[in-house]
Design an enzyme around this catalytic site. Structure first.
Site, PDB file in Angstrom:
ATOM      1  N   CYS A 182       0.794  -1.231   0.000  1.00 61.27           N
ATOM      2  CA  CYS A 182       0.000   0.000   0.000  1.00 61.27           C
ATOM      3  C   CYS A 182       0.826   1.280   0.000  1.00 61.27           C
ATOM      4  CB  CYS A 182      -0.948   0.010   1.201  1.00 61.27           C
ATOM      5  SG  CYS A 182      -2.158  -1.326   1.190  1.00 61.27           S
ATOM      6  N   HIS A 218      -2.868   6.540   3.648  1.00 59.99           N
ATOM      7  CA  HIS A 218      -1.767   5.623   3.994  1.00 59.99           C
ATOM      8  C   HIS A 218      -0.399   6.118   3.548  1.00 59.99           C
ATOM      9  CE1 HIS A 218      -0.915   1.098   4.949  1.00 59.99           C
ATOM     10  NE2 HIS A 218      -0.252   1.943   5.737  1.00 59.99           N
TER      11      HIS A 218
END
Length: 642
Positions: free
Chosen positions: A77, A139
């Site tokens: 991610c 993120h």
């Protein structure tokens, strides 16, 4: 007359003055990026899934262009999202760990994040007068020094409006269903608005609906104000833990995963509908893609890569790096197109910069390429000659045309291991067969493996190619003592590519052989090959080491302290590539050498951690008491016009 926009952003207000002058929609379109989480190349009906229901994303592909070879910047991610936002590999932006065994993603206690001097898509579009908005998963960092400074959040990376935001992620520990955990862990499950936490833990029952509502509201209001806009939507789907609102529960023949996908697909449909309803479809380019491949170890809750091998965390394999890539732009992109041209999520940055007329700075290297010609023309070729597959700071593989050269491979989960970790398709826990890039599960391939990805996308059958070793060009160890010696290449002879040395007075084969020994050390290099006479020429032969000396200054039997000696030594092995396939490997090796020479790694951001920056809605000595209620937002009132 200028339009004055005031955005009310919970913790304060900003005023942004924008011109409402008309622009050419073909050169300065609105830009919407829709990023799915953990969605594999084989998860969509339009990409060949046999049972997943046809939906809005598939229709988006039918009305636009579908890329069959669209890649991401990394297989996890944080680094992949950084690559998309900046158009740069994670190794350049520092979105990597300092140590080889450290985590490859940011956590809520990380003090690092995407540095503010990195340009994002929002930054470059703001320079051309775009209003920018962000909704969903981020993120890329939260706090730097305190639990609430929000130093790395979207608001500080060019986004005027930061609505409902998951600064970390939806993940296994956020499971509310009690399928895998008795209760969620609030310390890692929270929702922000701008830089303030507004919900902890995450309430999944209306999460996707709120993301869709805020995204649609942003589009509607910007279009009404005739503003150029950029919107980035990061969906919480399809990352575990699986969740849906009650309306989408049990809605798919593809089980719980399919129901999750259908809810995300519905949200995409809502966003596209808002663009059409606002009459800006022909002035808006929309990208749909995934941050990386699916979490294949999670059984029926992990998604699929179709025929590709690997998945999330596996950077050397196609299944971790190749993802869906769809671009929709009515009136500019012909409907129903499909292309096999190589493309990357990093290309979004360069493409929208080109469309908006932004000249990229020359103080840094960008890895993304401009796809605007590929979008407009069926005859345009990919701007990528080489594509690099990174796992953290390690280069795993390189794509070149139809071929892929692999320098490292990760161990993949075996079918029986998947069965061991699954009960009726439900995972026993969250795990990866191979997580890091330098551990025991990673194998160096020397010589590297070569695959034709067009004919063997599953990477099952490495191609044989011819490669031999020869000595590299030799040199003198002590050239200052040689006098007027000369070095020349042998050509057209056995042993071509070697060098020999001539000394004043000429070499003497007898003396040379007399001075040969098993381990003559030439400075820091140990010689391993003697020189023998061959029809008046000199070349290297197998055996012990040898040196030439000047007979005018040394005895013929042994060197004296003042003897002028010239050592010929081997500098290393140089591969000889024979045949078409070997030449492909050679081209890749040369591209890697050039790439490495220009590489300036960024300062690693994923290593430092401090409990004092752990986000918490209520300051408390005990983090497990954190908690607050998220006021169900009214997106319409989150923007005020004067």
């Amino acid at each position: 007359m200028a339009t004055i926009l005031v955005a009310a952003l919970c913790s304060g207000c900003i005023v942004h003055v924008l011109g409402s002058a008309a622009r050419d929609p073909a050169t300065q379109p609105n830009v919407v990026v829709l990023l799915a989480d953990d969605t594999g190349w084989g998860d969509l009906s339009s990409y060949g899934h046999p049972t997943q229901e046809y939906g809005h994303i598939d229709q988006m592909a039918a009305e636009g262009i579908r890329f069959t070879q669209w890649y991401t910047g990394e297989s996890l991610c944080t680094p992949s999202r950084a690559a998309l936002q900046t158009g740069r590999l994670c190794v350049r932006t520092g979105m990597i760990p300092a140590g080889q065994q450290e985590s490859r993603v940011l956590s809520p206690t990380s003090t690092g994040g995407l540095q503010r001097d990195e340009l994002t898509i929002a930054d470059i579009l703001k320079s051309k007068g775009y209003t920018t908005g962000f909704v969903g998963k981020w993120h890329l960092g939260i706090n730097k020094e305190t639990e609430s400074d929000g130093y790395y959040l979207p608001y500080h990376h060019g986004y005027d409006y930061a609505g409902l935001t998951l600064p970390f992620s939806n993940h296994w520990a956020c499971d509310e269903s009690k399928r895998h955990l008795p209760e969620p862990k609030p310390e890692t499950c929270f929702v922000y608005r701008n830089t303030s936490m507004v919900q902890q833990p995450i309430d999944h029952s209306n999460l996707t609906a709120n993301i869709a509502a805020e995204a649609s509201s942003f589009i509607t209001q910007q279009a009404a104000a005739k503003n150029k806009f950029h919107l980035f939507v990061g969906f919480a789907h399809m990352h575990v833990a699986m969740f849906t609102s009650p309306a989408w529960s049990n809605s798919s023949v593809n089980g719980i995963w399919g129901a999750n996908f259908r809810e995300m697909d519905w949200a995409v449909g809502q966003i596209l509908s808002s663009i059409k309803a606002a009459s800006v479809a022909e002035q808006t380019v929309v990208f749909f893609t995934s941050d990386h491949g699916p979490h294949i170890e999670l059984c029926l809750e992990g998604g699929t890569t179709g025929v590709l091998r690997g998945g999330k965390a596996y950077s050397s394999w196609e299944g971790g790096m190749r993802v869906p890539g769809i671009v929709w732009w009515p009136g500019t992109i012909a409907a129903g197109r499909e292309t096999n041209e190589l493309a990357s999520t990093m290309d979004i940055f360069a493409t929208v910069a080109s469309l908006a007329g932004v000249a990229l700075p020359t103080d840094r290297i960008f890895d993304g390429r401009d796809l605007s010609e590929v979008l407009r023309s069926e005859n345009a070729s990919s701007p990528h000659d080489f594509m690099f597959y990174y796992c953290s700071s390690r280069l795993m593989a390189v794509r070149h045309g139809a071929y892929k050269v692999k320098f490292f491979t990760e161990q993949l989960p075996l079918e029986d291991e998947s069965t061991t970790h699954c009960s009726s398709g439900s995972p026993h826990g969250e795990f990866f067969q191979t997580w890091d890039c330098f551990g025991e599960g990673v194998t160096a391939q020397d010589p590297p493996l070569l695959f034709n990805i067009d004919s063997d996308p599953a990477e099952r059958f490495p191609l044989a190619y011819n490669i031999t070793q020869r000595h590299n060009a030799s040199s003198l160890c002590h050239p200052a003592t040689v006098g007027n010696s000369s070095v020349y290449n042998h050509t057209g002879m056995p042993g071509a590519g070697y060098h020999s040395v001539e000394l004043p007075g000429g070499p003497d084969i007898t003396a040379c052989q007399a001075l040969c020994c098993e381990d003559v050390n030439c400075g820091s290099v140990t010689m391993a090959y003697p020189w023998v006479s061959d029809g008046g020429e000199w070349k290297c032969s197998e055996g012990s080491a040898c040196c030439f000396f000047n007979p005018l200054h040394a005895a013929a039997t042994a060197p004296r302290p003042n003897a002028t000696l010239a050592f010929v030594h081997r500098q290393g092995d140089e591969p000889i590539y024979t045949g078409t396939l070997a030449k492909i490997v050679q081209s890749v090796q040369e591209a890697v050498t050039k790439h490495n020479a220009a590489l300036v790694p960024g300062t690693p951001q994923l290593s430092e951690s401090n409990a004092s920056v752990q986000p918490c809605c209520k300051s408390s000595q005990y983090r497990d008491t954190c908690g607050c209620n998220y006021p169900n937002p009214n997106p319409v009132t989150s923007w005020l016009y004067v």
